[in-house]
Design an enzyme around this catalytic site. Structure first.
Site, short mmCIF file in Angstrom:
data_model
loop_
_atom_site.label_atom_id
_atom_site.label_comp_id
_atom_site.label_asym_id
_atom_site.label_seq_id
_atom_site.Cartn_x
_atom_site.Cartn_y
_atom_site.Cartn_z
N ARG A 24 0.84 -1.21 0.00
CA ARG A 24 0.00 0.00 0.00
C ARG A 24 0.87 1.25 0.00
O ARG A 24 1.58 1.55 0.97
CB ARG A 24 -0.91 0.02 1.22
N GLN A 70 -8.04 -7.26 -8.44
CA GLN A 70 -8.19 -5.83 -8.77
C GLN A 70 -6.84 -5.30 -9.28
O GLN A 70 -5.79 -5.66 -8.73
CB GLN A 70 -8.59 -5.11 -7.48
N ARG A 98 1.37 -6.29 -9.89
CA ARG A 98 1.79 -5.73 -8.59
C ARG A 98 1.93 -6.79 -7.50
O ARG A 98 2.39 -6.48 -6.41
CB ARG A 98 0.84 -4.61 -8.16
N HIS A 134 0.51 3.83 -10.65
CA HIS A 134 -0.42 4.26 -9.58
C HIS A 134 0.33 4.96 -8.44
O HIS A 134 0.38 4.47 -7.30
CB HIS A 134 -1.13 3.00 -9.05
N ASP A 156 -12.21 10.19 -6.68
CA ASP A 156 -11.78 9.06 -7.53
C ASP A 156 -12.19 9.41 -8.96
O ASP A 156 -13.27 9.06 -9.42
CB ASP A 156 -12.44 7.76 -7.07
N GLU A 189 -2.09 9.37 -11.25
CA GLU A 189 -1.68 8.16 -11.96
C GLU A 189 -1.71 8.35 -13.49
O GLU A 189 -2.75 8.78 -14.02
CB GLU A 189 -2.62 7.02 -11.57
O1 TA6 Z 1 -6.69 4.52 -8.74
C1 TA6 Z 1 -7.86 4.67 -8.00
C2 TA6 Z 1 -8.40 3.29 -7.62
O2 TA6 Z 1 -8.84 2.60 -8.77
C3 TA6 Z 1 -9.50 3.49 -6.59
O3 TA6 Z 1 -10.76 3.17 -7.12
C4 TA6 Z 1 -9.07 2.57 -5.44
O4 TA6 Z 1 -9.60 1.29 -5.64
C5 TA6 Z 1 -7.56 2.62 -5.60
O5 TA6 Z 1 -7.36 2.50 -7.00
C6 TA6 Z 1 -6.78 1.61 -4.80
O6 TA6 Z 1 -7.02 0.31 -5.26
P1 TA6 Z 1 -6.38 -0.92 -4.41
O7 TA6 Z 1 -6.80 -2.15 -5.14
O8 TA6 Z 1 -4.89 -0.71 -4.42
O9 TA6 Z 1 -6.94 -0.77 -3.03
#
Ligand code: TA6
Length: 299
Positions: free
Chosen positions: A72, A93, A98, A168, A211, A269
């Site tokens: 994080r 996600q 990563r 990111h 966001d 980003e």
């Molecule tokens: O970049 C913004 C985003 O897509 C947000 O919607 C939030 O989900 C963030 O990324 C962090 O995502 P993560 O999967 O690292 O918690």
């Protein structure tokens, strides 16, 4: 490759060494007169970039350093999709880069004293279960007066594939309420919280969960803190700029994000979030972000 062999191959006296980091994950440490940095082979993830001994990236103090988790903060590499997978909700996600273990492909010192590092992830049967193509993914860092990050994808398959991606970056700031982002005036964006399309008027300020996916990337963005420009961000070959701050309530829902962490961070980003980035067999595509940091208000 063991630490000793990695250092024999890549260490640069007094400037670059490879050590065991948190969670026993391997990391590259860079120390030069211009900047210092730390990058984990896990996710090719930069967790620190310091100049004049001032940390410029935000890293959660409760970040997890586990092979099945993304760290994080710092600079997670979202690839080969941004956000949730388009069809399979069980897929991770922001893709699998990563949470993948990269190898070090090269570490060089340029004539101007910058350190250039390339990390490599090559497709295998595991990646092909999530992304059914052959590829070479390189994450490249340029560490010096400026910080450069590049995601370079090469299609080594016999068929074309499309992908989405993001550099990111989590930037460390003094006070989100005194922070503005300029350079996106009149740009159309999607507010991910409402799915509404809006158009930015003037500088972007922050007073709640933010966001936004702006439909522009190739521009210079400035982060201004208390009226002083502290970050100058240039981005090339993306189709979007994503701006994120979870604010109070969302921060509380993330176990690796301190409740008050939103106050000192802002994600800007460089991204390709559309579905029109198609790479043909044998071809490659690179998206880049360069940041120059000026002394922040606390210095
Ligand atoms: O970049 C913004 C985003 O897509 C947000 O919607 C939030 O989900 C963030 O990324 C962090 O995502 P993560 O999967 O690292 O918690």
């Amino acid at each position: 490759m063991q630490l000793e062999a990695l250092n024999q191959k890549f260490a640069i006296d007094n400037k670059v060494k490879i050590v065991n980091g948190k969670g026993n994950l391997t990391k590259v440490c860079v120390e030069t007169p211009m900047a210092s940095a730390e990058i984990y082979l896990h996710g090719a993830h930069m967790t620190s970039f310091r100049q004049q001994n001032q940390e410029r990236l935000w890293l959660s103090p409760i970040a997890l350093f586990q092979t099945d988790k993304s760290i994080r903060g710092g600079i997670p590499i979202c690839w080969p999709w941004f956000g949730p997978h388009s069809t399979n909700p069980n897929f991770p996600q922001h893709g699998f880069a990563r949470t993948s273990s990269f190898t070090v492909e090269s570490i060089e010192e340029n004539s101007n004293g910058e350190i250039a590092i390339a990390f490599l992830l090559t497709s295998d049967e595991k990646t092909r279960m999530l992304f059914p193509y052959h590829f070479e993914l390189r994450v490249k860092y340029q560490i010096g007066e400026k910080l450069g990050i590049e995601i370079d994808t090469r299609n080594t398959d016999e068929q074309a594939f499309s992908l989405s991606e993001a550099i990111h970056s989590y930037f460390k700031i003094e006070d989100i309420r005194q922070t503005h982002l300029t350079g996106l005036d009149t740009t159309v964006y999607i507010d991910k919280l409402t799915q509404q399309e809006k158009r930015q008027q003037g500088n972007l300020s922050f007073d709640g969960e933010t966001d936004y996916v702006f439909s522009k990337s190739n521009s210079e963005l400035l982060v201004e803190e208390a009226g002083k420009t502290t970050l100058r961000i240039n981005q090339q070959d993306g189709d979007s700029t994503v701006v994120w701050n979870p604010w109070i309530d969302k921060a509380k829902t993330m176990g690796d994000f301190p409740d008050d962490g939103y106050f000192n961070m802002l994600c800007v980003e460089a991204a390709n979030t559309g579905d029109n980035l198609i790479i043909k067999p044998g071809e490659s595509h690179a998206i880049t972000q360069q940041i120059s940091f000026s002394a922040s208000t606390s210095s």
